[in-house]
Design an enzyme around this catalytic site. Structure first.
Site, short mmCIF file in Angstrom:
data_model
loop_
_atom_site.label_atom_id
_atom_site.label_comp_id
_atom_site.label_asym_id
_atom_site.label_seq_id
_atom_site.Cartn_x
_atom_site.Cartn_y
_atom_site.Cartn_z
CD GLU A 132 4.78 -16.87 5.55
OE1 GLU A 132 4.74 -17.93 6.21
OE2 GLU A 132 5.52 -16.71 4.56
CD GLU A 179 10.76 -18.75 6.40
OE1 GLU A 179 10.07 -17.86 6.93
OE2 GLU A 179 10.30 -19.75 5.84
CG HIS A 209 8.12 -17.74 2.73
ND1 HIS A 209 7.02 -18.55 2.81
CD2 HIS A 209 8.61 -17.89 1.46
CE1 HIS A 209 6.85 -19.17 1.65
NE2 HIS A 209 7.80 -18.79 0.82
CG HIS A 222 3.14 -19.81 3.56
ND1 HIS A 222 4.45 -20.05 3.87
CD2 HIS A 222 2.61 -20.98 3.11
CE1 HIS A 222 4.71 -21.34 3.64
NE2 HIS A 222 3.63 -21.92 3.17
ZN LIG Z 1 5.95 -18.92 4.52
#
Ligand SMILES: [Zn+2]
Length: 335
Positions: free
Chosen positions: A56, A216, A147, A53
């Site tokens: 990020e 994350e 992420h 992404h």
């Molecule tokens: Zn992500």
């Protein structure tokens, strides 16, 4: 020596496509894809990815610093390493993705979408990662996809474990070594996915037989505005992993383990969440609580307690607007 992040953002190719120092040999394989190999043996094949992404940024900065230290000989590499900046075009525009979320397109899911930057990138990354693992017959295979989350979370740092059917053959579902590493690197909670998906980590787990996890690591901010202290433990973890020198502290708090119990699917444009959009990840709900309504359908908490993850009512109809979790014993990780 080239700057891997800058050259990735610029879209140019480095003047040299390969090189070496006293410790390692490197090869630039494609935009945002760099392979590094120690000159004298290794025990693991490690893929580290960030920027799947594009907005990020913090994990991208962490990997950029790690690569720079390795290329400048400041750290000794002890594993075969593939570093990937997943979606360079989205990184340049500071967006999650250009046309399609790249992290839904792996394991040939790209075949089901019209051709675009992201479908081509998913296909290219699959080939490069397969080649990287196939070129070595020895050593463990690991993949961490880094992420940052969009919303606040009751667990600052957590991991998403891809669905696996390994346990069916009497083996452990997930590698204890990987789980130990995650625990000591400051990961507070793990979520076990119950179904195959189009994520990068599911691809490497299922199709490359790697031990994989999507991490994350906190909240996303623009380049240069990240509080990298927030990422100190995971950074130590990554350095320990690739140098073979254990720098990690003892982790006192046990890691919490959740499994997905239901998905909130947005079927029509009438879909509404029954709570504030700003609710934190891992907010707890109780049996009978109404979570969402979609016309005649209502989603309710079915277990005594359930926790919400990634609620997002603005996805396209047909897509997932949130996950509901239950807590499970740590032993569930081992089948
Ligand atoms: Zn992500």
């Amino acid at each position: 020596m080239f700057d891997f992040l800058q050259i990735t953002l610029s879209g140019r190719e480095p003047l040299e496509h390969s090189g070496s120092n006293f410790n390692l040999r490197w090869r630039w394989l494609a935009r945002g894809v760099l392979q590094l190999e120690p000159l004298h043996g290794y025990r693991m094949n490690v893929v580290l990815s960030a920027g799947i992404h594009g907005n990020e940024t913090a994990p991208i900065e962490l990997l950029a610093a790690l690569v720079s230290d390795l290329l400048h000989g400041k750290r000794r590499l002890k594993v075969r390493l593939l570093v990937i900046f997943g979606n360079p075009m989205a990184m340049v525009s500071g967006e999650r993705y250009n046309q399609i979320d790249l992290n839904r397109l792996f394991s040939r899911h790209y075949d089901h979408f019209p051709d675009c930057i992201e479908t081509a990138r998913a296909e290219q990354l699959e080939l490069l990662v397969r080649d990287f693992y196939d070129q070595s017959n020895e050593g463990e295979r690991l993949h961490f996809d880094l992420h940052t989350a969009i919303r606040e979370s009751h667990h600052q740092r957590f991991g998403l474990l891809p669905h696996t059917d390994k346990g069916l053959y009497g083996r452990s579902l997930y590698s204890r070594r990987m789980l130990d590493w995650l625990h000591h690197s400051g990961i507070e909670a793990l979520v076990i996915n119950q179904a195959p998906s189009g994520t990068f980590s599911y691809f490497t787990s299922q199709h490359c037989h790697a031990d994989s996890c999507t991490l994350e690591l906190g909240k996303a901010r623009p380049f240069g505005h990240n509080d990298l202290n927030q990422f100190a433990l995971i950074n130590q973890g990554l350095i320990s992993l690739i140098t073979g020198i254990n720098l990690l502290p003892y982790a006192a708090e046990p890691i919490k383990v959740y499994r997905v119990t239901q998905e909130l699917i947005k079927i029509t444009e009438q879909f509404r969440l029954n709570f504030s959009e700003s609710v934190k990840n891992f907010t707890r709900f109780s049996a009978g609580d109404v979570l969402a309504r979609d016309g005649e359908i209502s989603y309710q908490v079915q277990q005594t307690e359930e926790w919400i993850l990634f609620p997002n009512a603005s996805v396209r109809p047909g897509l997932r607007a949130g996950l509901m979790l239950v807590q499970v014993p740590t032993d569930s990780l081992f089948g």
